[in-house]
Motif scaffolding. Structure first.
Motif, PDB file in Angstrom:
ATOM      1  N   LEU A 143      42.006  71.009  38.341  1.00  0.00           N
ATOM      2  CA  LEU A 143      42.839  71.824  39.386  1.00  0.00           C
ATOM      3  C   LEU A 143      44.000  71.407  39.709  1.00  0.00           C
ATOM      4  O   LEU A 143      45.006  72.186  40.219  1.00  0.00           O
ATOM      5  CB  LEU A 143      41.790  71.546  40.705  1.00  0.00           C
ATOM      6  N   VAL A 144      44.454  69.991  39.393  1.00  0.00           N
ATOM      7  CA  VAL A 144      45.788  69.533  39.094  1.00  0.00           C
ATOM      8  C   VAL A 144      46.788  70.531  38.294  1.00  0.00           C
ATOM      9  O   VAL A 144      47.718  71.002  38.366  1.00  0.00           O
ATOM     10  CB  VAL A 144      45.940  68.399  39.039  1.00  0.00           C
ATOM     11  N   ARG A 145      45.949  70.429  36.719  1.00  0.00           N
ATOM     12  CA  ARG A 145      46.470  71.232  35.941  1.00  0.00           C
ATOM     13  C   ARG A 145      47.198  72.524  36.157  1.00  0.00           C
ATOM     14  O   ARG A 145      47.971  73.175  35.825  1.00  0.00           O
ATOM     15  CB  ARG A 145      45.788  71.138  34.470  1.00  0.00           C
ATOM     16  N   THR A 146      46.107  73.394  37.156  1.00  0.00           N
ATOM     17  CA  THR A 146      46.338  74.666  37.250  1.00  0.00           C
ATOM     18  C   THR A 146      46.988  74.948  38.602  1.00  0.00           C
ATOM     19  O   THR A 146      47.411  76.045  38.939  1.00  0.00           O
ATOM     20  CB  THR A 146      44.818  75.484  37.361  1.00  0.00           C
ATOM     21  N   GLY A 147      47.407  73.711  39.251  1.00  0.00           N
ATOM     22  CA  GLY A 147      48.177  73.833  40.554  1.00  0.00           C
ATOM     23  C   GLY A 147      47.267  74.281  41.772  1.00  0.00           C
ATOM     24  O   GLY A 147      47.975  74.160  42.706  1.00  0.00           O
ATOM     25  N   GLU A 148      46.027  74.319  41.646  1.00  0.00           N
ATOM     26  CA  GLU A 148      45.208  74.461  42.854  1.00  0.00           C
ATOM     27  C   GLU A 148      45.173  73.300  43.645  1.00  0.00           C
ATOM     28  O   GLU A 148      44.984  73.329  44.728  1.00  0.00           O
ATOM     29  CB  GLU A 148      43.714  74.749  42.161  1.00  0.00           C
ATOM     30  N   ILE A 149      45.264  72.083  42.880  1.00  0.00           N
ATOM     31  CA  ILE A 149      45.665  70.953  43.979  1.00  0.00           C
ATOM     32  C   ILE A 149      47.138  70.640  43.886  1.00  0.00           C
ATOM     33  O   ILE A 149      47.663  70.389  42.741  1.00  0.00           O
ATOM     34  CB  ILE A 149      44.934  69.738  43.375  1.00  0.00           C
ATOM     35  N   ALA A 150      47.932  71.002  44.949  1.00  0.00           N
ATOM     36  CA  ALA A 150      49.289  70.836  44.751  1.00  0.00           C
ATOM     37  C   ALA A 150      49.759  69.989  45.846  1.00  0.00           C
ATOM     38  O   ALA A 150      50.889  69.805  46.140  1.00  0.00           O
ATOM     39  CB  ALA A 150      50.071  72.363  45.022  1.00  0.00           C
ATOM     40  N   ASP A 151      49.097  68.818  46.348  1.00  0.00           N
ATOM     41  CA  ASP A 151      49.544  68.061  47.228  1.00  0.00           C
ATOM     42  C   ASP A 151      49.953  66.576  46.599  1.00  0.00           C
ATOM     43  O   ASP A 151      49.093  65.989  45.628  1.00  0.00           O
ATOM     44  CB  ASP A 151      48.437  67.737  48.212  1.00  0.00           C
ATOM     45  N   ALA A 152      51.193  66.297  46.690  1.00  0.00           N
ATOM     46  CA  ALA A 152      51.664  64.963  45.737  1.00  0.00           C
ATOM     47  C   ALA A 152      50.902  63.680  46.138  1.00  0.00           C
ATOM     48  O   ALA A 152      50.504  63.126  44.907  1.00  0.00           O
ATOM     49  CB  ALA A 152      53.062  64.805  46.175  1.00  0.00           C
ATOM     50  N   LYS A 153      50.390  63.568  47.072  1.00  0.00           N
ATOM     51  CA  LYS A 153      49.693  62.152  47.115  1.00  0.00           C
ATOM     52  C   LYS A 153      48.167  62.192  46.574  1.00  0.00           C
ATOM     53  O   LYS A 153      47.805  61.173  45.903  1.00  0.00           O
ATOM     54  CB  LYS A 153      49.355  61.935  48.630  1.00  0.00           C
ATOM     55  N   THR A 154      47.704  63.329  46.581  1.00  0.00           N
ATOM     56  CA  THR A 154      46.467  63.737  45.918  1.00  0.00           C
ATOM     57  C   THR A 154      46.447  63.515  44.406  1.00  0.00           C
ATOM     58  O   THR A 154      45.859  63.074  43.590  1.00  0.00           O
ATOM     59  CB  THR A 154      45.888  64.990  46.318  1.00  0.00           C
ATOM     60  N   VAL A 155      47.688  64.335  44.019  1.00  0.00           N
ATOM     61  CA  VAL A 155      47.754  64.246  42.507  1.00  0.00           C
ATOM     62  C   VAL A 155      47.959  62.855  42.021  1.00  0.00           C
ATOM     63  O   VAL A 155      47.613  62.511  40.946  1.00  0.00           O
ATOM     64  CB  VAL A 155      49.124  65.121  42.283  1.00  0.00           C
TER      65      VAL A 155
END
Length: 219
Positions: free
Chosen positions: A192-204
């Protein structure tokens, strides 16, 4: 009389125009003036200062700083099941700046509110996810947007399992919070990070730490 300067603002604060006037750590910076723009809840200031450049000449510069306090965040993980526990909630600033629906997947987080970072993140984890965690690991402390925001964010990680769950989570309703608890397979979370579905910096940042140096790193 100005709220936040001469008389208390809505949070009982005064003297908010004094921040930065006594800084002495960098001899190339000399603060001239601090002007309070807003203290409705967080604090917005304009600071005028003299700055000495690398070639020796001085210039007068001005910066706006947004002070919302410091915060903490935690990645909850189950290494045996290879899962992580995140939250989903509406973030208007992301929504107004192009996020399709403003609903962001995030690690549990919150402001310190005069607590020590570790105490604050234990409270936030319980409020948002319903899990009371034991030992927490400090990962790093960083400035998230140093060009304009003063906040320092303390990053933590902690294990969770069925035994640590003591409530439903969801946040504090009286504060308007409406938080969904989301458990994800760790590898799916990275996708989901790779696809941009997780887009919150602290979470990434915490997910990448978990993959490189944390509980899911290849030893």
């Amino acid at each position: 009389m100005t709220p936040g300067i001469d008389v208390p603002d809505r949070r009982g604060r005064t003297g908010l125009d004094q921040a930065g006037r006594d800084l002495t750590g960098n001899p190339r910076v000399k603060v001239r003036d601090v002007r309070l723009l807003s203290s409705d809840w967080y604090v917005l200031r304009t600071t005028t200062f003299d700055y000495q450049h690398a070639d020796g000449h001085w210039s007068v510069q001005q910066r706006e700083t947004y002070d919302r306090g410091n915060g903490a965040t935690v990645l909850l993980y189950d290494s045996a099941r290879r899962t992580v526990l995140l939250t989903r909630q509406f973030r208007f600033p992301a929504y107004v700046n192009g996020h399709p629906d403003g609903m962001l997947l995030e690690t549990a987080a919150g402001l310190l509110d005069d607590e020590a970072p570790e105490a604050a993140i234990r409270r936030e984890a319980a409020e948002e996810t319903g899990h009371v965690v034991g030992e927490v690991e400090h990962v790093f402390t960083v400035y998230m947007s140093p060009g304009s925001v003063t906040e320092r964010l303390h990053f933590y990680a902690a294990p969770y399992n069925a035994a640590t769950r003591t409530g439903r989570g969801g946040g504090v309703a009286e504060e308007g919070e409406d938080i969904e608890v989301v458990e994800l397979d760790f590898d799916h979370a990275l996708d989901l990070v790779r696809t941009g579905e997780i887009a919150d910096a602290k979470t990434v940042m915490l997910l990448q730490w978990a993959a490189l140096d944390g509980p899911f790193a290849r030893r």
